[in-house]
Write a protein that holds these residues in place. Sequence first.
Motif, short mmCIF file in Angstrom:
data_model
loop_
_atom_site.label_atom_id
_atom_site.label_comp_id
_atom_site.label_asym_id
_atom_site.label_seq_id
_atom_site.Cartn_x
_atom_site.Cartn_y
_atom_site.Cartn_z
N LEU A 241 7.11 -4.14 46.17
CA LEU A 241 6.49 -5.46 46.09
C LEU A 241 5.55 -5.55 44.89
O LEU A 241 4.74 -4.65 44.66
CB LEU A 241 5.71 -5.76 47.36
CG LEU A 241 6.43 -6.47 48.51
CD1 LEU A 241 5.50 -6.58 49.70
CD2 LEU A 241 6.93 -7.84 48.09
N SER A 242 5.66 -6.65 44.12
CA SER A 242 4.82 -6.79 42.94
C SER A 242 3.36 -6.97 43.30
O SER A 242 2.46 -6.67 42.51
CB SER A 242 5.29 -7.98 42.11
OG SER A 242 5.27 -9.18 42.87
N TYR A 260 10.91 -13.10 54.03
CA TYR A 260 10.67 -13.47 52.64
C TYR A 260 9.18 -13.73 52.42
O TYR A 260 8.53 -14.35 53.27
CB TYR A 260 11.44 -14.74 52.28
CG TYR A 260 12.94 -14.64 52.42
CD1 TYR A 260 13.75 -14.38 51.33
CD2 TYR A 260 13.55 -14.79 53.67
CE1 TYR A 260 15.13 -14.29 51.45
CE2 TYR A 260 14.93 -14.69 53.81
CZ TYR A 260 15.71 -14.45 52.70
OH TYR A 260 17.07 -14.35 52.83
N ARG A 278 8.98 -15.35 41.66
CA ARG A 278 9.94 -14.53 42.39
C ARG A 278 9.66 -14.61 43.89
O ARG A 278 8.50 -14.50 44.31
CB ARG A 278 9.87 -13.07 41.94
CG ARG A 278 10.34 -12.86 40.50
CD ARG A 278 10.18 -11.44 40.06
NE ARG A 278 10.71 -11.26 38.70
CZ ARG A 278 10.18 -10.46 37.79
NH1 ARG A 278 9.11 -9.77 38.08
NH2 ARG A 278 10.72 -10.36 36.60
N TRP A 280 10.40 -12.55 47.24
CA TRP A 280 10.80 -11.18 47.59
C TRP A 280 11.37 -11.17 49.00
O TRP A 280 10.85 -11.80 49.91
CB TRP A 280 9.60 -10.23 47.49
CG TRP A 280 9.23 -9.95 46.06
CD1 TRP A 280 8.65 -10.81 45.18
CD2 TRP A 280 9.42 -8.72 45.36
NE1 TRP A 280 8.46 -10.19 43.96
CE2 TRP A 280 8.92 -8.91 44.04
CE3 TRP A 280 9.95 -7.48 45.71
CZ2 TRP A 280 8.96 -7.90 43.08
CZ3 TRP A 280 9.98 -6.47 44.76
CH2 TRP A 280 9.49 -6.68 43.46
N GLU A 281 12.43 -10.37 49.16
CA GLU A 281 13.20 -10.35 50.39
C GLU A 281 13.30 -8.92 50.93
O GLU A 281 13.47 -7.97 50.17
CB GLU A 281 14.61 -10.89 50.09
CG GLU A 281 15.65 -10.64 51.15
CD GLU A 281 17.04 -10.84 50.60
OE1 GLU A 281 17.64 -11.89 50.89
OE2 GLU A 281 17.53 -9.96 49.84
N THR A 282 13.20 -8.81 52.26
CA THR A 282 13.53 -7.55 52.92
C THR A 282 14.68 -7.80 53.88
O THR A 282 14.74 -8.84 54.53
CB THR A 282 12.33 -6.96 53.68
OG1 THR A 282 12.74 -5.71 54.30
CG2 THR A 282 11.82 -7.88 54.77
N TRP A 289 11.85 -3.90 49.69
CA TRP A 289 11.80 -5.30 49.26
C TRP A 289 12.47 -5.41 47.90
O TRP A 289 12.41 -4.49 47.09
CB TRP A 289 10.35 -5.78 49.15
CG TRP A 289 9.60 -5.79 50.44
CD1 TRP A 289 8.95 -4.75 51.03
CD2 TRP A 289 9.39 -6.93 51.29
NE1 TRP A 289 8.36 -5.14 52.21
CE2 TRP A 289 8.61 -6.49 52.38
CE3 TRP A 289 9.78 -8.28 51.24
CZ2 TRP A 289 8.22 -7.34 53.41
CZ3 TRP A 289 9.39 -9.13 52.26
CH2 TRP A 289 8.63 -8.66 53.34
N ARG A 290 13.10 -6.57 47.64
CA ARG A 290 13.67 -6.81 46.32
C ARG A 290 13.42 -8.26 45.93
O ARG A 290 13.36 -9.16 46.78
CB ARG A 290 15.17 -6.53 46.30
CG ARG A 290 16.00 -7.40 47.24
CD ARG A 290 17.48 -7.18 47.00
NE ARG A 290 18.30 -7.90 47.96
CZ ARG A 290 19.61 -8.07 47.82
NH1 ARG A 290 20.23 -7.56 46.78
NH2 ARG A 290 20.31 -8.74 48.74
N PRO A 291 13.25 -8.52 44.63
CA PRO A 291 12.98 -9.88 44.17
C PRO A 291 14.26 -10.70 44.07
O PRO A 291 15.31 -10.18 43.69
CB PRO A 291 12.35 -9.67 42.80
CG PRO A 291 12.96 -8.40 42.31
CD PRO A 291 13.18 -7.54 43.53
N SER A 293 15.27 -14.16 42.12
CA SER A 293 14.65 -15.06 41.15
C SER A 293 15.64 -15.86 40.30
O SER A 293 15.21 -16.63 39.44
CB SER A 293 13.74 -14.27 40.20
OG SER A 293 14.47 -13.26 39.52
#
Length: 356
Positions: A241-242, A260, A278, A280-282, A289-291, A293
């Motif tokens: 996560l950013s 999300y 962005r 972010w989704e798990t 987690w991944r973005p 976008s």
Amino acid sequence: MTELLVGTRKGLFVLEGDEDGPFAVTARAFAGEPVEYAMRDPRTGRTLAATTSPFYGPKIWVADDPAGEWQQAHGVSLPEGGEESLARIWVIVPGEEDGLLYAGGDPGVLFESRDGGATWQLNRGLWEHPTRPDWSPGNGGLCLHTIVPWPGDPGRLLVAISAVGVWLTDDGGATWRHSNEGIVPRYLPEDAPASPIAHCVHDVRRAARRPERLFMQFHDGVYRSDDGGGHWIDVATDTDLSSDFGFPVCVDPSDPDSAYVIPLVGALDRTTPGGAVRVWETRDAGATWRPRSEGLPQEDAYLTVLREAFDTAGEGAALELYFGATSGDVFGSRNAGASWFTVADHLPPVYSVRAA
């Protein structure tokens, strides 16, 4: 056809779009007034809106058609003779009985309606809770911003208050208990005395098909509960996560492992990290987690997305996601976040988005 009710600093906007086409503004109400929140009751089709007049204070309004006549609800007030005044209504949520609705506001108050929103009563159990003298507001005030019913059980309810944390009731709101075990408020000084209620929760959503599972966006953390809010598990530390600061969280109704969030830099700089928008989704309950976008602005887009400005429609691969920003932009996805498009731009600052 998807309908979005968008509450803004300068009124309520109703946007409609079909499966493949663009969205258009089909109605506007309360022009020039702050609309904190608006929703359509799925049981009756009636629309409810919360406004904050600089002259008359917070009000709840009800309409059969948002483009038509609105009626002011009654009973949205605090007991006379007290020192506190009602500052804002943050959210309106359907309950688990016919006609039952809840509304949350500042200063940490819960209202109930049993006639579809025409009249309201203050929940005395929370208003008179013995810990109330120790409650402290967050940056946005002492706001009860989150109301999460338990599917099929009108006696069970979760609410969240900034900055007093999560509260649970099993008896329809007659009694309440705080439930913040596992949450670490890292924003407090290390030498601050420990408190079970000094927790700045930003949003909580329930997994529809596994109601004991909840996801929380905290002031500086993302958490999950697998026991109905009794205990919270950190699902942000040691992930990609950013940022773990943000306001809203959403859950796929068909998948209790899918959630999300929209990270922001932090408490001082409440904008999208690096000027890139962005979501972010798990897909594994927060383990990773991944973005997502594609289609969102990725350069010089320093947006702020508030806690009520993110919502879903549908589920699974066809899950629709919609969020608005204080820049006046609204974005949407019709494929569970795989790609995004601009729903609307040049609106006033967006406070809330609700899909129907």
